[in-house]
Motif scaffolding. Structure first.
Motif, PDB file in Angstrom:
ATOM      1  N   HIS A  17       6.529  -7.878  -8.791  1.00  0.00           N
ATOM      2  CA  HIS A  17       7.167  -6.760  -9.474  1.00  0.00           C
ATOM      3  C   HIS A  17       6.133  -5.840 -10.139  1.00  0.00           C
ATOM      4  O   HIS A  17       6.310  -4.630 -10.188  1.00  0.00           O
ATOM      5  N   LYS A  18       5.059  -6.413 -10.652  1.00  0.00           N
ATOM      6  CA  LYS A  18       4.031  -5.577 -11.260  1.00  0.00           C
ATOM      7  C   LYS A  18       3.312  -4.737 -10.204  1.00  0.00           C
ATOM      8  O   LYS A  18       2.937  -3.602 -10.456  1.00  0.00           O
ATOM      9  N   THR A  19       3.120  -5.305  -9.034  1.00  0.00           N
ATOM     10  CA  THR A  19       2.423  -4.573  -7.974  1.00  0.00           C
ATOM     11  C   THR A  19       3.238  -3.385  -7.480  1.00  0.00           C
ATOM     12  O   THR A  19       2.730  -2.282  -7.310  1.00  0.00           O
ATOM     13  N   LEU A  20       4.521  -3.619  -7.251  1.00  0.00           N
ATOM     14  CA  LEU A  20       5.375  -2.577  -6.678  1.00  0.00           C
ATOM     15  C   LEU A  20       6.114  -1.774  -7.744  1.00  0.00           C
ATOM     16  O   LEU A  20       6.827  -0.837  -7.422  1.00  0.00           O
ATOM     17  N   GLU A  21       5.945  -2.150  -9.018  1.00  0.00           N
ATOM     18  CA  GLU A  21       6.589  -1.434 -10.115  1.00  0.00           C
ATOM     19  C   GLU A  21       8.093  -1.351  -9.899  1.00  0.00           C
ATOM     20  O   GLU A  21       8.709  -0.287  -9.949  1.00  0.00           O
ATOM     21  N   VAL A  22       8.712  -2.493  -9.627  1.00  0.00           N
ATOM     22  CA  VAL A  22      10.147  -2.574  -9.372  1.00  0.00           C
ATOM     23  C   VAL A  22      10.864  -2.912 -10.666  1.00  0.00           C
ATOM     24  O   VAL A  22      10.447  -3.806 -11.402  1.00  0.00           O
ATOM     25  N   LYS A  23      11.940  -2.245 -10.932  1.00  0.00           N
ATOM     26  CA  LYS A  23      12.729  -2.516 -12.118  1.00  0.00           C
ATOM     27  C   LYS A  23      13.539  -3.792 -11.902  1.00  0.00           C
ATOM     28  O   LYS A  23      13.946  -4.109 -10.799  1.00  0.00           O
TER      29      LYS A  23
ATOM     30  N   THR B  60       0.843  -1.199   0.000  1.00  0.00           N
ATOM     31  CA  THR B  60       0.000   0.000   0.000  1.00  0.00           C
ATOM     32  C   THR B  60       0.873   1.241   0.000  1.00  0.00           C
ATOM     33  O   THR B  60       1.655   1.460   0.925  1.00  0.00           O
ATOM     34  N   LYS B  61       0.752   2.058  -1.033  1.00  0.00           N
ATOM     35  CA  LYS B  61       1.573   3.251  -1.143  1.00  0.00           C
ATOM     36  C   LYS B  61       1.202   4.275  -0.061  1.00  0.00           C
ATOM     37  O   LYS B  61       0.032   4.426   0.294  1.00  0.00           O
ATOM     38  N   GLY B  62       2.220   4.944   0.449  1.00  0.00           N
ATOM     39  CA  GLY B  62       2.009   5.980   1.449  1.00  0.00           C
ATOM     40  C   GLY B  62       2.196   5.510   2.873  1.00  0.00           C
ATOM     41  O   GLY B  62       2.256   6.343   3.785  1.00  0.00           O
ATOM     42  N   THR B  63       2.322   4.206   3.091  1.00  0.00           N
ATOM     43  CA  THR B  63       2.534   3.688   4.446  1.00  0.00           C
ATOM     44  C   THR B  63       4.027   3.699   4.777  1.00  0.00           C
ATOM     45  O   THR B  63       4.876   3.655   3.879  1.00  0.00           O
ATOM     46  N   PRO B  64       4.372   3.749   6.069  1.00  0.00           N
ATOM     47  CA  PRO B  64       5.800   3.700   6.432  1.00  0.00           C
ATOM     48  C   PRO B  64       6.507   2.450   5.933  1.00  0.00           C
ATOM     49  O   PRO B  64       7.667   2.520   5.508  1.00  0.00           O
ATOM     50  N   LEU B  65       5.827   1.309   5.965  1.00  0.00           N
ATOM     51  CA  LEU B  65       6.452   0.078   5.495  1.00  0.00           C
ATOM     52  C   LEU B  65       6.671   0.099   3.984  1.00  0.00           C
ATOM     53  O   LEU B  65       7.655  -0.446   3.482  1.00  0.00           O
TER      54      LEU B  65
END
Length: 376
Positions: free
Chosen positions: A367-373, A279-284
């Motif tokens: 990777h698709k969820t977090l958009e990691v290269k 979840t974007k915006g959380t500290p974790l």
């Protein structure tokens, strides 16, 4: 002895004796090159006896460097841990350096989770409903400890501080590895005492204990334990180990039920952590979404080279859900019933071996969820 030679010159060694001693000393040096140090009492006594005699050439013989494994061993820049000569005979535990290859792969085989299996377990957080009086007592004790643990560690379901999650995972995994090993120990002693078979339980219990220990080691690769965390770890073991051992002697099924409830809370914890990381915006999410999985996690769960820390967390969750189901199953069985998970262990080993032989990895990845290269 040196004083005696001074008082009685007849006992002083002649030139021929000195030559003979030098020859014998060279042979002795060859035999004791790697085992005897000049600081032993025998060498100290011999040094005192020959001290001051120029014809004996003591310094050339008693030089400490002559008894080392080589001049390189005295150089801090080229220090080596190799001491014994290696033979070409294969070691049964693959302990020799030339047998190890990648040291991270020299670990026991675990169930290799797929993305579909993990997602199915995340969507179905099973919780056992207490039926008997023993189940209700164990359930109440476990959930009382769970709420107390949340208060002590500062864990909350929304916007959990990163530090609270770090030391919570360390304490959780350090304690979760205790019941399985303790139960395996009691069953082992029971087999020796009664001269009967175990019917396959010990292996599953030891596998559970080792799996929890691997979780702890993987977490320690990502963050360190502070003083308070270490105190909680020692306190949990000191308090809970005698408690569970006393119950297991009387009622083994009650301990397995307790561990089943413990794994239920672990599943809730990991599911919440995974949700916050995604979840974007959380500290974790800000602290962990970009972290790569440690090499130990990649080797243990056969993850790809570009695996992320969240992938390792998902595998930990899946392992905890498996321990939950195993212990709830054991709680309903008699102590002399055959272990129903033996065939599962064989299948897991075959899958892991096949992946190693073909050079493949698990399909776990977010990777698709977090958009990691991908890794460059």
């Amino acid at each position: 002895l040196r004083q005696a030679t001074c008082l009685f010159p007849i006992f002083r060694p002649s030139e021929a004796m000195a030559v003979g001693l030098r020859a014998s000393s060279n042979a002795l040096r060859q035999l004791t090159m790697r085992t005897i140090r000049p600081a032993t009492p025998v060498f100290r006594l011999a040094t005192k006896c020959c001290q001051g005699r120029q014809d004996f050439h003591g310094p050339s013989f008693w030089n400490a460097r002559s008894f080392s494994v080589g001049k390189d061993s005295l150089d801090e820049d080229t220090t080596t841990i190799v001491h014994f000569r290696e033979s070409k005979t294969p070691h049964p535990l693959l302990a020799k350096p030339h047998q190890q290859g990648n040291a991270e792969l020299s670990i026991s085989l675990n169930h290799i989770w797929s993305e579909e299996e993990i997602q199915e377990r995340l969507d179905n957080l099973y919780q056992h409903r207490p039926k008997s009086m023993t189940d209700k007592i164990m359930h109440r004790i476990m959930w009382s400890l769970y709420r107390s643990f949340n208060w002590v560690t500062g864990f909350k379901p929304v916007n959990t501080p990163v530090r609270a999650v770090e030391w919570r995972l360390i304490v959780l995994e350090s304690f979760a590895g205790v019941p399985g090993f303790m139960a395996a120990m009691f069953r082992h002693f029971r087999c020796l005492r009664t001269l009967q078979r175990d019917h396959g339980w010990i292996h599953t219990l030891l596998e559970e204990a080792e799996n929890e220990r691997m979780h702890l080691l993987i977490c320690m690769k990502m963050f360190k334990a502070g003083f308070m965390t270490r105190c909680l770890v020692m306190g949990a073991q000191v308090f809970m180990t005698p408690f569970l051992a006393a119950i297991y002697v009387v009622n083994p099924g009650a301990v397995h039920r307790f561990v089943g409830y413990l794994e239920e809370t672990a599943c809730l914890t990991y599911a919440n952590i995974i949700h916050q990381v995604e979840t974007k915006g959380t500290p974790l999410n800000e602290a962990w979404s970009h972290l790569r999985a440690p090499g130990l996690a990649k080797a243990y769960w056969k993850l790809s080279e570009d695996a992320m820390w969240i992938d390792a967390l998902k595998c930990m969750f899946a392992d905890e859900s498996n321990h939950r189901d195993v212990n709830h199953t054991f709680a309903t069985m008699n102590s002399d019933d055959p272990n129903p998970f033996v065939s599962k262990h064989r299948k897991d080993a075959a899958v892991a071996w096949r992946l190693d032989a073909q050079g493949l990895s698990a399909d776990v990845g977010c990777h698709k969820t977090l958009e990691v290269k991908t890794k460059e």
